[in-house]
Structure formats: structure tokens, C-alpha cells
Design a protein around this motif. Sequence first.
Motif, mmCIF file in Angstrom:
data_model
loop_
_atom_site.group_PDB
_atom_site.id
_atom_site.type_symbol
_atom_site.label_atom_id
_atom_site.label_comp_id
_atom_site.label_asym_id
_atom_site.label_seq_id
_atom_site.Cartn_x
_atom_site.Cartn_y
_atom_site.Cartn_z
ATOM 1 N N UNK A 131 -18.827 -5.912 -5.286
ATOM 2 C CA UNK A 131 -19.207 -5.950 -6.699
ATOM 3 C C UNK A 131 -18.046 -6.334 -7.598
ATOM 4 N N UNK A 132 -16.823 -6.163 -7.104
ATOM 5 C CA UNK A 132 -15.642 -6.510 -7.899
ATOM 6 C C UNK A 132 -15.201 -7.953 -7.655
ATOM 7 N N UNK A 133 -15.837 -8.651 -6.705
ATOM 8 C CA UNK A 133 -15.456 -10.016 -6.362
ATOM 9 C C UNK A 133 -16.197 -11.027 -7.236
ATOM 10 N N UNK A 134 -15.699 -12.281 -7.188
ATOM 11 C CA UNK A 134 -16.476 -13.379 -7.755
ATOM 12 C C UNK A 134 -17.840 -13.382 -7.078
ATOM 13 N N UNK A 135 -18.897 -13.585 -7.844
ATOM 14 C CA UNK A 135 -20.244 -13.400 -7.320
ATOM 15 C C UNK A 135 -20.510 -14.195 -6.044
ATOM 16 N N UNK A 136 -20.049 -15.450 -5.979
ATOM 17 C CA UNK A 136 -20.351 -16.323 -4.836
ATOM 18 C C UNK A 136 -19.493 -16.012 -3.614
ATOM 19 N N UNK A 137 -18.503 -15.155 -3.770
ATOM 20 C CA UNK A 137 -17.479 -14.990 -2.737
ATOM 21 C C UNK A 137 -18.056 -14.552 -1.400
ATOM 22 N N UNK A 138 -18.962 -13.596 -1.415
ATOM 23 C CA UNK A 138 -19.462 -13.084 -0.131
ATOM 24 C C UNK A 138 -20.389 -14.081 0.562
ATOM 25 N N UNK A 162 -19.813 -17.439 0.454
ATOM 26 C CA UNK A 162 -18.951 -18.505 0.956
ATOM 27 C C UNK A 162 -18.537 -18.236 2.403
ATOM 28 N N UNK A 163 -18.312 -16.969 2.724
ATOM 29 C CA UNK A 163 -17.876 -16.609 4.076
ATOM 30 C C UNK A 163 -18.911 -16.973 5.143
ATOM 31 N N UNK A 164 -20.154 -17.216 4.739
ATOM 32 C CA UNK A 164 -21.223 -17.498 5.699
ATOM 33 C C UNK A 164 -21.620 -18.967 5.745
ATOM 34 N N UNK A 165 -20.913 -19.816 5.025
ATOM 35 C CA UNK A 165 -21.232 -21.244 5.054
ATOM 36 C C UNK A 165 -20.933 -21.828 6.436
ATOM 37 N N UNK A 166 -21.601 -22.919 6.812
ATOM 38 C CA UNK A 166 -21.479 -23.441 8.186
ATOM 39 C C UNK A 166 -20.182 -24.184 8.444
ATOM 40 N N UNK A 167 -19.751 -24.120 9.698
ATOM 41 C CA UNK A 167 -18.685 -25.002 10.156
ATOM 42 C C UNK A 167 -19.334 -26.254 10.743
ATOM 43 N N UNK A 168 -18.534 -27.189 11.231
ATOM 44 C CA UNK A 168 -19.051 -28.461 11.737
ATOM 45 C C UNK A 168 -20.071 -28.239 12.851
ATOM 46 N N UNK A 169 -21.215 -28.888 12.723
ATOM 47 C CA UNK A 169 -22.255 -28.804 13.737
ATOM 48 C C UNK A 169 -23.167 -27.610 13.613
ATOM 49 N N UNK A 170 -22.999 -26.803 12.578
ATOM 50 C CA UNK A 170 -23.743 -25.539 12.461
ATOM 51 C C UNK A 170 -24.839 -25.638 11.402
ATOM 52 N N UNK A 171 -25.895 -24.871 11.625
ATOM 53 C CA UNK A 171 -27.035 -24.783 10.715
ATOM 54 C C UNK A 171 -27.155 -23.328 10.272
ATOM 55 N N UNK A 215 -19.943 -28.667 -5.488
ATOM 56 C CA UNK A 215 -18.758 -28.569 -4.636
ATOM 57 C C UNK A 215 -19.162 -28.599 -3.156
ATOM 58 N N UNK A 216 -20.247 -27.924 -2.830
ATOM 59 C CA UNK A 216 -20.711 -27.906 -1.438
ATOM 60 C C UNK A 216 -21.152 -29.294 -0.993
ATOM 61 N N UNK A 217 -21.982 -29.938 -1.796
ATOM 62 C CA UNK A 217 -22.510 -31.241 -1.394
ATOM 63 C C UNK A 217 -21.426 -32.322 -1.436
ATOM 64 N N UNK A 218 -20.492 -32.218 -2.383
ATOM 65 C CA UNK A 218 -19.386 -33.188 -2.426
ATOM 66 C C UNK A 218 -18.518 -33.092 -1.174
ATOM 67 N N UNK A 219 -18.481 -31.904 -0.573
ATOM 68 C CA UNK A 219 -17.696 -31.722 0.646
ATOM 69 C C UNK A 219 -18.484 -32.126 1.895
#
Length: 263
Positions: free
Chosen positions: A78-85, A87-96, A134-138
Motif C-alpha cells: 500500500x505504500x508503493x507506487x500503485x503499479x509496482x506489484x 510490474x514484478x509479474x510481467x512476462x520475460x521473453x517467450x512467456x504468456x 511503456x509496455x507496448x513501446x518495449x
Amino acid sequence: MAKGEKLKGKEYRELLEPMTEELVGMARWARTTGARIVVLFEGRDTAGKGGAISAVRDKLNPRQCRTVALSKPSEEELTQWYFQRYIAHLPHAGEIVLFDRSWYNRAGVEKVMGYATEAQVEAFLKQVPVFEKLLTDDGILVFKYWLTTDQDNQEERLKERLEDPLKRWKLSPIDLAAREKYDAYTKARESMLKATHTSHAPWTLVDFNDQKRGRLTLVRHLLDHLPDTHVAPPEIDFPDLGHEPSAESYGVLQPIPDYRPEH
């Protein structure tokens, strides 16, 4: 089939099977090319998010395709930037990655149930298009689905959860409180769509009054809006074993002696 008649299970499975093969091909393409895919599943309680996620995921390698369903944030989160938790679950290469609800909680349940202030919701709606850009640009492929359902269907499904001991765990006090706020959720959704339906991360609304039809529509849309995903499966050499297959050895299990701790 008559208009309004719900799809039967056998017909649904027959229609889903070829799309499931395409999903397996999509996963092979993602692994080969290093594509990163994010799919958000949003909607009211009982809309059918779990079933839709299963339709996408069931035949895929769970090491490659995973579901993210976060519980309410901890005191620290609750003290973090809202999107922070998230971001940790976004995919790496080849992942869905399939999000069973997502950062859009802030514009839905948190807004309607009073868990977020108006200022927090307003800030969120301004930040989301930038965050997703930012996500789609990457290079991350982002798909956002809202599963729609009428209130009479929602009521029927809530009653089913109440009466079915195998589904009772799905029914929470928040679900019961939210059923009285159907119109408030509609208003919140419309505000969310207006602010976050963008060219780089558009919303797709799918009719889930018939959940089986809804799953087929969603999967077809997802497949049709990915790049050309055809990658031939690798050739696998499967030589003859060279001898008769061996039989498994079945021993006799012995009883385990009772364990009695010494006093």
C-alpha cells in the motif's frame, strides 16, 4: 441453433479444439521468437474470467503460460507506487501472462467499494495510458478483455455459487456487497473505458451472458490479433527402442510401523 439458445458442451468442445491447437502454435511461436504476451481478464463477479483463462491456458506449458491473480495489497504494498506489484509479474521473453483481474482493480472494485479515494482513481486513470504505452513501446503485446454480463445472469450465478459446495469458496462478502452496486460498477466501467481505451492498448468487450460462446469469441479474437504465429514444430527423432518394452516391477508394499515417540 435458435437465437439466444446457449451453446451445448459437446458443440463448444468441438469448436474450441481447433483453436486450442492454434493456441499451442501461438505458444511455440512466442517461445521461438521471444515474444512477451500479456492478457488482462476483467469483468464483474461471476462474469466467467476463470473459465476464459482456462480455455486459453489448459493445453499450454504451465512453465510458459502462467496466471496472475493477486490478493489484496499488503501493508507494505500500500505504500508503493500503485503499479509496482504488477510490474514484478510481467512476462520475460517467450512467456504468456494471464491476469485474472489486474491493475484495473483501482478503477473498478476499489473505486466502487471505497477502497481508493477519488484523487487516487483520477491519478490512476491518467497514468494507465502512459504505463501501458511503456509496455507496448518495449515490445510487450497487451490484450485487454472486459467480460460483460447482465444482472439477471449475475444473480443466477451468485445463487449457484451459494448452493454448490464446490463453488461456495468463490463467494465472498465483497461479492455480496457488490451485487447491490451493479449500476455503480457500470458507471465506473464507462469512465474507465473512456480514459483507457487507446490505440496502443485497446479494450475488447466480449458478451459472456453465454460463457461458452464468450470463451470462443475471446480466444478467436486473441488469435486473430496476434502477428503471424506459424512456426513449424521441431523435428524429433524417435528411434525404435531396440527391444521389447520392459514391464514395471510391482513390489508388495509393507505396512509402515506405527510411530510412537519416546516419553
